[in-house]
Scaffold this active site. Structure first.
Site, mmCIF file in Angstrom:
data_model
loop_
_atom_site.group_PDB
_atom_site.id
_atom_site.type_symbol
_atom_site.label_atom_id
_atom_site.label_comp_id
_atom_site.label_asym_id
_atom_site.label_seq_id
_atom_site.Cartn_x
_atom_site.Cartn_y
_atom_site.Cartn_z
ATOM 1 N N PRO A 88 0.591 -1.251 0.117
ATOM 2 C CA PRO A 88 0.093 -0.438 0.084
ATOM 3 C C PRO A 88 0.653 1.375 0.388
ATOM 4 C CG PRO A 88 -0.865 -1.444 1.902
ATOM 5 C CD PRO A 88 0.389 -2.211 1.147
ATOM 6 N N GLU A 115 2.145 -8.421 8.029
ATOM 7 C CA GLU A 115 2.165 -7.050 8.317
ATOM 8 C C GLU A 115 2.653 -6.409 7.582
ATOM 9 O OE1 GLU A 115 -0.463 -5.452 10.248
ATOM 10 O OE2 GLU A 115 -0.210 -7.129 10.896
ATOM 11 N N ARG A 153 -2.608 -7.939 -21.180
ATOM 12 C CA ARG A 153 -3.203 -7.667 -21.835
ATOM 13 C C ARG A 153 -2.808 -6.395 -22.689
ATOM 14 N NH1 ARG A 153 -6.905 -4.176 -21.751
ATOM 15 N NH2 ARG A 153 -8.844 -5.870 -22.789
ATOM 16 N N ASP A 168 -10.502 0.087 -25.273
ATOM 17 C CA ASP A 168 -11.059 -0.008 -24.094
ATOM 18 C C ASP A 168 -10.661 0.742 -23.312
ATOM 19 O OD1 ASP A 168 -11.046 -2.315 -23.852
ATOM 20 O OD2 ASP A 168 -8.911 -2.930 -23.166
HETATM 21 C C1 4GS Z 1 -1.439 -4.308 -1.428
HETATM 22 C C2 4GS Z 1 -2.444 -3.063 -2.113
HETATM 23 C C3 4GS Z 1 -1.799 -4.724 0.351
HETATM 24 C C4 4GS Z 1 -0.330 -5.108 2.848
HETATM 25 C C5 4GS Z 1 -0.475 -7.267 2.250
HETATM 26 C C6 4GS Z 1 -0.825 -5.836 3.973
HETATM 27 C C7 4GS Z 1 0.098 -8.015 3.774
HETATM 28 C C8 4GS Z 1 -1.118 -6.052 1.730
HETATM 29 N N1 4GS Z 1 -0.461 -4.498 -1.808
HETATM 30 N N2 4GS Z 1 -1.684 -3.505 -3.451
HETATM 31 N N3 4GS Z 1 -0.233 -6.858 4.519
HETATM 32 N N4 4GS Z 1 -3.393 -2.287 -1.363
HETATM 33 N N5 4GS Z 1 -0.995 -5.385 1.164
HETATM 34 O O1 4GS Z 1 -2.935 -3.845 0.867
HETATM 35 O O2 4GS Z 1 -0.875 -3.495 -3.318
#
Ligand code: 4GS
Length: 254
Positions: A88, A115, A153, A168
């Protein structure tokens, strides 16, 4: 294009590879999709891939040794590949990022669980952090599959119709026009007449107007950040004039 996914759940990638366009692209040798099991790179007897966080707190952290071992093994087989961590924290994936990644020779996609991954991996062995959106998943595997699908794609020959990707949504910064198929009237709702007319020029005009309408109503911010060609400006001016007339007529009413 070669995709190698590093994960503690390689079966998720195996089943993904067996369906639809991805399967066809793999069979047609346009792409390869492989998974390496992080457990196979664990350095202890019990093949442990997680451990408790230094400093305390809840949750577990991916141990660095298995992740480092798997990244190095994947990179040895494809030295030019970009090493991407799904997190994230990353820049948010979109069609522009998909196009950028489609130009790479290969992608090594590192999937965290728990985590997160030990920070030293992020700093030393990763080229690029990518997020598929501002929400928290339980693992990076779905994110890796989203990226593989969107990138694959774009690779010539992976889609049936040669130009399907060009038409698209987002290929030109607009949402797709509305689509219709038979029957000509469904539950009292007819298909727009022009689409049955066979006038290709008028159909193209209708589709552009429909694309602009979908974009204006559903994702107006896409239009604000985009150049308009003269045809697009004409259509927006036409609507603007029509809306102004309606409001003027309304304000003249008693
Ligand atoms: C994401 C996301 C995600 C984060 C994986 C907490 C496990 C998790 N990965 N884009 N640990 N959003 N990864 O939430 O790519």
């Amino acid at each position: 294009m070669k995709f190698t996914v590093l994960t503690i759940f390689p079966e998720m990638i195996a089943s993904f590879r067996e369906h639809g366009i991805i399967r066809r692209a793999v069979e047609g040798k346009k792409i390869s999709v492989a998974a390496l099991n992080l457990r196979d790179f664990a350095t202890d007897r019990h093949q442990v891939t997680d451990d408790r966080p230094y400093g305390g707190g809840s949750g577990m952290i991916m141990k660095p040794e298995p992740v480092a071992g798997a990244i190095r093994a994947a990179a040895k087989a494809m030295p030019a590949a970009r090493k991407i961590l799904l997190t994230p924290r990353g820049r948010v994936f979109n069609q522009d990022v998909a196009r950028e990644l489609a130009a790479c020779e290969g992608l090594i996609l590192v999937c965290g669980r728990y985590e997160g991954v030990d920070e030293r991996i992020c700093q030393e062995l990763i080229d690029d952090d990518v997020s598929i959106g501002d929400y928290i998943l339980t693992g990076g595997e779905l994110a890796a599959m989203v990226i593989i699908e969107a990138v694959a794609r774009l690779i010539p020959g992976t889609l049936g119709a040669a130009d399907a990707a060009e038409n698209d949504s987002f290929s030109d910064g607009l949402l797709e026009h509305a689509h219709y198929t038979r029957p000509p009237v469904f539950e009292g709702q007819p298909v727009p007449k022009v689409l049955l007319s066979g006038h290709h020029r008028q159909i193209e005009d209708w589709r552009l107007e429909s694309s602009l309408m979908q974009t204006l109503l559903k994702r107006p911010e896409l239009l604000e950040g985009r150049d308009l060609n003269s045809r697009e400006r004409e259509i927006l001016e036409k609507w603007s004039t029509a809306i102004r007339r309606i409001l003027e007529a309304y304000s003249r009413r008693k």
